[in-house]
Design a protein around this motif. Sequence first.
Motif, PDB file in Angstrom:
ATOM      1  N   ALA A  53      -4.960  83.313 -62.150  1.00  0.00           N
ATOM      2  CA  ALA A  53      -5.128  83.679 -63.553  1.00  0.00           C
ATOM      3  C   ALA A  53      -5.581  85.132 -63.697  1.00  0.00           C
ATOM      4  O   ALA A  53      -5.192  85.821 -64.649  1.00  0.00           O
ATOM      5  N   ILE A  54      -6.393  85.595 -62.747  1.00  0.00           N
ATOM      6  CA  ILE A  54      -6.864  86.982 -62.793  1.00  0.00           C
ATOM      7  C   ILE A  54      -5.796  87.937 -62.265  1.00  0.00           C
ATOM      8  O   ILE A  54      -5.490  88.965 -62.875  1.00  0.00           O
ATOM      9  N   ALA A  55      -5.212  87.600 -61.102  1.00  0.00           N
ATOM     10  CA  ALA A  55      -4.238  88.498 -60.477  1.00  0.00           C
ATOM     11  C   ALA A  55      -2.916  88.522 -61.221  1.00  0.00           C
ATOM     12  O   ALA A  55      -2.241  89.562 -61.266  1.00  0.00           O
ATOM     13  N   PHE A  56      -2.528  87.412 -61.823  1.00  0.00           N
ATOM     14  CA  PHE A  56      -1.256  87.334 -62.528  1.00  0.00           C
ATOM     15  C   PHE A  56      -1.515  86.953 -63.987  1.00  0.00           C
ATOM     16  O   PHE A  56      -1.795  87.786 -64.804  1.00  0.00           O
ATOM     17  N   GLU A  57      -1.431  85.671 -64.311  1.00  0.00           N
ATOM     18  CA  GLU A  57      -1.745  85.167 -65.642  1.00  0.00           C
ATOM     19  C   GLU A  57      -1.884  83.653 -65.566  1.00  0.00           C
ATOM     20  O   GLU A  57      -1.539  83.023 -64.557  1.00  0.00           O
ATOM     21  N   TRP A  58      -2.381  83.055 -66.657  1.00  0.00           N
ATOM     22  CA  TRP A  58      -2.692  81.628 -66.604  1.00  0.00           C
ATOM     23  C   TRP A  58      -1.447  80.773 -66.456  1.00  0.00           C
ATOM     24  O   TRP A  58      -1.509  79.674 -65.882  1.00  0.00           O
ATOM     25  N   ARG A  59      -0.297  81.243 -66.943  1.00  0.00           N
ATOM     26  CA  ARG A  59       0.932  80.455 -66.814  1.00  0.00           C
ATOM     27  C   ARG A  59       1.337  80.329 -65.349  1.00  0.00           C
ATOM     28  O   ARG A  59       1.787  79.264 -64.922  1.00  0.00           O
ATOM     29  N   MET A  60       1.207  81.396 -64.613  1.00  0.00           N
ATOM     30  CA  MET A  60       1.513  81.341 -63.181  1.00  0.00           C
ATOM     31  C   MET A  60       0.505  80.477 -62.442  1.00  0.00           C
ATOM     32  O   MET A  60       0.855  79.760 -61.498  1.00  0.00           O
ATOM     33  N   ALA A  61      -0.757  80.537 -62.856  1.00  0.00           N
ATOM     34  CA  ALA A  61      -1.777  79.688 -62.236  1.00  0.00           C
ATOM     35  C   ALA A  61      -1.461  78.214 -62.468  1.00  0.00           C
ATOM     36  O   ALA A  61      -1.565  77.385 -61.553  1.00  0.00           O
ATOM     37  N   LEU A  62      -1.053  77.880 -63.688  1.00  0.00           N
ATOM     38  CA  LEU A  62      -0.702  76.492 -64.006  1.00  0.00           C
ATOM     39  C   LEU A  62       0.522  76.041 -63.214  1.00  0.00           C
ATOM     40  O   LEU A  62       0.546  74.923 -62.671  1.00  0.00           O
ATOM     41  N   ALA A  63       1.526  76.897 -63.112  1.00  0.00           N
ATOM     42  CA  ALA A  63       2.733  76.543 -62.365  1.00  0.00           C
ATOM     43  C   ALA A  63       2.423  76.342 -60.881  1.00  0.00           C
ATOM     44  O   ALA A  63       2.940  75.418 -60.246  1.00  0.00           O
ATOM     45  N   ALA A  64       1.579  77.207 -60.317  1.00  0.00           N
ATOM     46  CA  ALA A  64       1.201  77.052 -58.909  1.00  0.00           C
ATOM     47  C   ALA A  64       0.428  75.766 -58.685  1.00  0.00           C
ATOM     48  O   ALA A  64       0.607  75.084 -57.661  1.00  0.00           O
ATOM     49  N   LEU A  65      -0.446  75.400 -59.629  1.00  0.00           N
ATOM     50  CA  LEU A  65      -1.213  74.165 -59.510  1.00  0.00           C
ATOM     51  C   LEU A  65      -0.286  72.950 -59.543  1.00  0.00           C
ATOM     52  O   LEU A  65      -0.446  72.011 -58.751  1.00  0.00           O
ATOM     53  N   VAL A  66       0.689  72.971 -60.444  1.00  0.00           N
ATOM     54  CA  VAL A  66       1.668  71.871 -60.511  1.00  0.00           C
ATOM     55  C   VAL A  66       2.438  71.764 -59.193  1.00  0.00           C
ATOM     56  O   VAL A  66       2.670  70.658 -58.675  1.00  0.00           O
ATOM     57  N   ALA A  67       2.815  72.903 -58.622  1.00  0.00           N
ATOM     58  CA  ALA A  67       3.554  72.893 -57.354  1.00  0.00           C
ATOM     59  C   ALA A  67       2.697  72.321 -56.221  1.00  0.00           C
ATOM     60  O   ALA A  67       3.195  71.566 -55.373  1.00  0.00           O
ATOM     61  N   LEU A  68       1.413  72.660 -56.180  1.00  0.00           N
ATOM     62  CA  LEU A  68       0.531  72.141 -55.136  1.00  0.00           C
ATOM     63  C   LEU A  68       0.351  70.625 -55.259  1.00  0.00           C
ATOM     64  O   LEU A  68       0.402  69.902 -54.253  1.00  0.00           O
ATOM     65  N   VAL A  69       0.137  70.149 -56.478  1.00  0.00           N
ATOM     66  CA  VAL A  69       0.017  68.696 -56.690  1.00  0.00           C
ATOM     67  C   VAL A  69       1.315  67.999 -56.303  1.00  0.00           C
ATOM     68  O   VAL A  69       1.303  66.919 -55.686  1.00  0.00           O
ATOM     69  N   HIS A  70       2.434  68.613 -56.631  1.00  0.00           N
ATOM     70  CA  HIS A  70       3.754  68.099 -56.258  1.00  0.00           C
ATOM     71  C   HIS A  70       3.867  67.948 -54.735  1.00  0.00           C
ATOM     72  O   HIS A  70       4.302  66.910 -54.224  1.00  0.00           O
ATOM     73  N   ASP A  71       3.434  68.969 -53.989  1.00  0.00           N
ATOM     74  CA  ASP A  71       3.541  68.938 -52.530  1.00  0.00           C
ATOM     75  C   ASP A  71       2.641  67.869 -51.923  1.00  0.00           C
ATOM     76  O   ASP A  71       3.055  67.136 -51.009  1.00  0.00           O
ATOM     77  N   ILE A  72       1.410  67.764 -52.412  1.00  0.00           N
ATOM     78  CA  ILE A  72       0.473  66.781 -51.859  1.00  0.00           C
ATOM     79  C   ILE A  72       0.961  65.360 -52.145  1.00  0.00           C
ATOM     80  O   ILE A  72       0.910  64.478 -51.277  1.00  0.00           O
ATOM     81  N   THR A  73       1.435  65.127 -53.370  1.00  0.00           N
ATOM     82  CA  THR A  73       1.907  63.784 -53.734  1.00  0.00           C
ATOM     83  C   THR A  73       3.070  63.347 -52.859  1.00  0.00           C
ATOM     84  O   THR A  73       3.099  62.207 -52.367  1.00  0.00           O
ATOM     85  N   ILE A  74       4.024  64.242 -52.646  1.00  0.00           N
ATOM     86  CA  ILE A  74       5.181  63.902 -51.813  1.00  0.00           C
ATOM     87  C   ILE A  74       4.747  63.632 -50.378  1.00  0.00           C
ATOM     88  O   ILE A  74       5.199  62.669 -49.740  1.00  0.00           O
ATOM     89  N   THR A  75       3.863  64.463 -49.837  1.00  0.00           N
ATOM     90  CA  THR A  75       3.426  64.294 -48.445  1.00  0.00           C
ATOM     91  C   THR A  75       2.693  62.975 -48.257  1.00  0.00           C
ATOM     92  O   THR A  75       2.954  62.230 -47.298  1.00  0.00           O
ATOM     93  N   VAL A  76       1.780  62.657 -49.166  1.00  0.00           N
ATOM     94  CA  VAL A  76       1.035  61.392 -49.065  1.00  0.00           C
ATOM     95  C   VAL A  76       1.984  60.207 -49.235  1.00  0.00           C
ATOM     96  O   VAL A  76       1.867  59.185 -48.537  1.00  0.00           O
ATOM     97  N   GLY A  77       2.942  60.324 -50.149  1.00  0.00           N
ATOM     98  CA  GLY A  77       3.912  59.243 -50.347  1.00  0.00           C
ATOM     99  C   GLY A  77       4.768  59.004 -49.115  1.00  0.00           C
ATOM    100  O   GLY A  77       5.063  57.855 -48.766  1.00  0.00           O
ATOM    101  N   ASP A 131       4.215  81.133 -50.313  1.00  0.00           N
ATOM    102  CA  ASP A 131       5.583  81.309 -50.814  1.00  0.00           C
ATOM    103  C   ASP A 131       5.589  81.528 -52.325  1.00  0.00           C
ATOM    104  O   ASP A 131       6.347  82.352 -52.847  1.00  0.00           O
ATOM    105  N   THR A 132       4.748  80.784 -53.027  1.00  0.00           N
ATOM    106  CA  THR A 132       4.711  80.907 -54.485  1.00  0.00           C
ATOM    107  C   THR A 132       4.219  82.278 -54.914  1.00  0.00           C
ATOM    108  O   THR A 132       4.783  82.902 -55.823  1.00  0.00           O
ATOM    109  N   VAL A 133       3.176  82.784 -54.263  1.00  0.00           N
ATOM    110  CA  VAL A 133       2.612  84.081 -54.629  1.00  0.00           C
ATOM    111  C   VAL A 133       3.596  85.213 -54.339  1.00  0.00           C
ATOM    112  O   VAL A 133       3.658  86.197 -55.087  1.00  0.00           O
ATOM    113  N   VAL A 134       4.379  85.088 -53.276  1.00  0.00           N
ATOM    114  CA  VAL A 134       5.382  86.116 -52.962  1.00  0.00           C
ATOM    115  C   VAL A 134       6.375  86.260 -54.117  1.00  0.00           C
ATOM    116  O   VAL A 134       6.693  87.371 -54.556  1.00  0.00           O
ATOM    117  N   VAL A 135       6.867  85.144 -54.639  1.00  0.00           N
ATOM    118  CA  VAL A 135       7.808  85.189 -55.759  1.00  0.00           C
ATOM    119  C   VAL A 135       7.112  85.698 -57.024  1.00  0.00           C
ATOM    120  O   VAL A 135       7.664  86.517 -57.768  1.00  0.00           O
TER     121      VAL A 135
END
Length: 373
Positions: A156-180, A207-211
């Motif tokens: 949120a500081i380095a970029f903006e809150w929208r990118m922070a929210l998108a990164a958080l959704v991606a992380l939850v997505h990755d953890i859910t798939i791995t645990v499943g 990877d997300t921060v690079v993009v």
Amino acid sequence: MSKLGTLGAKLYNGEVGYDFIGKRKLWYGVSILITITAIVGLVVRGLNMGIEFEGGAVFTTPKTSVSAAKAEEYAEKASGHDAIVQELGNGGLRIQVAGVDTAKSDQVAAELSKDMNIPADKINADLVGPSWGETIANKAWQGLAIFMVLVVIYLAIAFEWRMALAALVALVHDITITVGIYALVGFEVTPGTVIGLLTILGYSLYDTVVVFDSLKEQTKGIEKQTRWTYSDIANRSINGTLVRSINTTVVALLPVAGLLFIGGGFLGAGMLNDISLSLFVGLAAGAYSSIFIATPLVADLKEREPKMKALKKRVLAKRAAASAQADSGAVVGHQAEGEFADEPEDAAPAGAGPRNQPTSRGRGRGRPSGKRR
């Protein structure tokens, strides 16, 4: 230059590309389907928790001619619970039985001594309480929560809150798939699994921060032009970093695949499966989410802003005008032999977004095709 390097240069320059943002609904649908499958597997099958979380006993034998499969059969018959047997380097066996207390442990040790023809005093029995695994799990959840909060604050500081929210959704997505996947495959969950889950978060975020960094640089002053929408530039950012993301993911997956398929599969080192499966699935899911989930989600959120809506409206209007001018020029070209219309400067990008090469304006305007006299 290698073919992959040439492709990377073309992707970066916008000469070729794939329309990731335009097909974002397809990727959202695929991710939702995979996530639902993972959640169903988690609810129906549940996680196969290791002895560190359920408590039980671990029996270590000296060198023996009894096979691991036979020892597993003996242990399950003596304890009435599922057993996991691993071969040790000295020729002995490590027999793990969950859900047994001290009295039951002594009985199992005596039965194993009789069935395997090993003196009882040569079989080492260690009891593991479930409180130890529970402490590890609680610490892991605390670490995960702190990590998520710090990630959101930093982005949120380095970029903006929208990118922070998108990164958080991606992380939850990755953890859910791995645990499943763990639930569907039935691999045992151990402290090594927890370590693997925490490790993949860093790879996914990288990877997300690079993009995002590329997207931030290319969208500076975006409101001052009328050639490209935010989605166009987001698409360009994905294509420009695509080869880099693929390279880093493949390089990271190769040693992990060696641990999982060779170490855990062919060599039978089952303890390697604990961490290698979570790393393998998590790395692949992280690369997928950074390309197909995080950046398209940022584009969706940004284009809900009034100024981005206005920009998109201006860009589309200018492209429509340019297209109409090109069509009218083509008609005039048919009527007046030898004349052709200008190339539309604001034509929509083909997949990759904005091009670095400026289009020539007025080239050949009104010039006859034949030789001058």
